[in-house]
Design a protein around this motif. Structure first.
Motif, PDB file in Angstrom:
ATOM      1  N   ALA A 173       0.877   4.151  -2.780  1.00 59.56           N
ATOM      2  CA  ALA A 173       0.448   5.479  -2.360  1.00 59.56           C
ATOM      3  C   ALA A 173       1.449   6.568  -2.747  1.00 59.56           C
ATOM      4  O   ALA A 173       1.051   7.711  -2.987  1.00 59.56           O
ATOM      5  CB  ALA A 173       0.225   5.493  -0.845  1.00 59.56           C
TER       6      ALA A 173
ATOM      7  N   GLY B  85       0.808  -1.206   0.000  1.00 63.61           N
ATOM      8  CA  GLY B  85       0.000   0.000   0.000  1.00 63.61           C
ATOM      9  C   GLY B  85       0.843   1.259   0.000  1.00 63.61           C
ATOM     10  O   GLY B  85       0.526   2.240  -0.682  1.00 63.61           O
ATOM     11  N   ARG B  86       1.924   1.247   0.765  1.00 64.91           N
ATOM     12  CA  ARG B  86       2.796   2.417   0.817  1.00 64.91           C
ATOM     13  C   ARG B  86       3.436   2.691  -0.536  1.00 64.91           C
ATOM     14  O   ARG B  86       3.505   3.840  -0.991  1.00 64.91           O
ATOM     15  CB  ARG B  86       3.876   2.203   1.882  1.00 64.91           C
ATOM     16  CG  ARG B  86       4.830   3.368   2.044  1.00 64.91           C
ATOM     17  CD  ARG B  86       4.121   4.611   2.519  1.00 64.91           C
ATOM     18  NE  ARG B  86       5.053   5.733   2.633  1.00 64.91           N
ATOM     19  CZ  ARG B  86       4.677   6.992   2.856  1.00 64.91           C
ATOM     20  NH1 ARG B  86       3.386   7.286   3.007  1.00 64.91           N
ATOM     21  NH2 ARG B  86       5.584   7.951   2.943  1.00 64.91           N
TER      22      ARG B  86
ATOM     23  N   ILE C 280      -3.663   0.217   0.308  1.00 61.68           N
ATOM     24  CA  ILE C 280      -3.388   1.658   0.341  1.00 61.68           C
ATOM     25  C   ILE C 280      -4.015   2.288   1.579  1.00 61.68           C
ATOM     26  O   ILE C 280      -3.405   3.119   2.259  1.00 61.68           O
ATOM     27  CB  ILE C 280      -3.908   2.325  -0.940  1.00 61.68           C
ATOM     28  CG1 ILE C 280      -3.160   1.764  -2.162  1.00 61.68           C
ATOM     29  CG2 ILE C 280      -3.745   3.840  -0.868  1.00 61.68           C
ATOM     30  CD1 ILE C 280      -3.732   2.208  -3.492  1.00 61.68           C
TER      31      ILE C 280
END
Length: 278
Positions: A151, A147-148, A269
């Motif tokens: 993002a 997710g990071r 995310i």
């Protein structure tokens, strides 16, 4: 320069300090063990590496001064005086609690250590207990890291807007996230950043991704040197990192991860935006 090695593979220049650490370990009684940790424990060292030792034992056996230090800092630290050789005491039960809480770097250091004195039976049992994260723990970390990456990857184009520093910083963050995912994909912890790329390259996921990540990081100067590109994907770092991001879900599936967020990354995310990595 070739190091002058003594017994136990310890360089002669450190022998006197190690002998003192051994005596302190034995003074702590049954169950205490002296571990060679860090780059020398993991086999990543060269002749410039310092000597890093852990004493794992019971805090109840510390001297009053040591007990006060431990109560204040969570460790007892002793240095040779030149920052080239040192030992750190940790209570075995406290370490186990940290490992259960998912302290990746410290767990990696422990798992890649070598017992050189004392009673290593408890250490051996801890190695077995914490050799791999439970699947839910590793999955939560992998989800957050994916997710990071998703993002922040949009900021790889910022150099075309006159902000190359942000693009370089985000490229480095994505590389670190991918390296950590390589370790976690096998339910193992990841090390401190100075050993992260090497540890990742030794994993199955790393064998597919690390050459690309290495090219991205070694060519990061393109982002500053070649500002007038038609698209940010002309830069080697962006092209290689985006290829890794695209490839990562299929590699994770091959390794047995069959999570919904690999197809629909919205929950990943959201997890990354909600707070720090679990």
């Amino acid at each position: 320069m070739t190091e002058d090695m003594g017994r136990d593979g310890i360089p002669v220049e450190f022998r006197a300090f190690v002998d003192r650490a051994m005596r302190r370990t034995l003074d702590l009684g049954a169950g205490a063990a002296l571990l060679l940790v860090g780059s020398r424990g993991a086999g990543y060292h060269d002749d410039t590496s310092d000597l890093d030792l852990w004493i794992v034992g019971d805090r109840e056996r510390l001297t009053p001064d040591e007990a006060r230090e431990y109560g204040s800092t969570g460790q007892v630290f002793a240095d040779r005086g030149d920052y080239e050789a040192h030992w750190t005491f940790y209570d075995a039960a406290d370490l186990a609690d940290q490992f259960r809480a998912g302290h990746d770097e410290r767990l990696w250091t422990f798992l890649n250590s070598r017992a050189i004195a004392g009673d290593d039976a408890r250490v051996a049992a801890m190695r077995c207990e914490f050799a791999r994260y439970p699947p839910p723990v590793a999955e939560a970390k992998l989800r957050w890291l994916m997710g990071r990456v998703l993002a922040v990857k949009g900021a790889l184009r910022h150099a075309r807007r006159g902000d190359p520093a942000t693009t370089v910083a985000v490229a480095a963050e994505i590389a670190q996230c991918l390296w950590k995912m390589c370790c976690l994909a096998e339910r193992g912890p990841f090390p401190y950043s100075k050993w992260l790329a090497r540890a990742a390259s030794e994993t199955r996921m790393g064998r597919s991704l690390c050459a690309r990540i290495d090219r991205a990081m070694t060519q990061v100067g393109e982002i500053v040197a070649l500002p007038d590109v038609t698209t940010h994907r002309e830069w080697t770092p962006v092209r290689e990192l985006e290829a890794c991001i695209e490839q990562a879900p299929s590699i994770l599936r091959e390794l047995g991860w069959d999570e919904e967020w690999l197809d629909n990354p919205t929950p990943a995310i959201a997890a990354a935006m909600a707070g720090p990595m679990p």
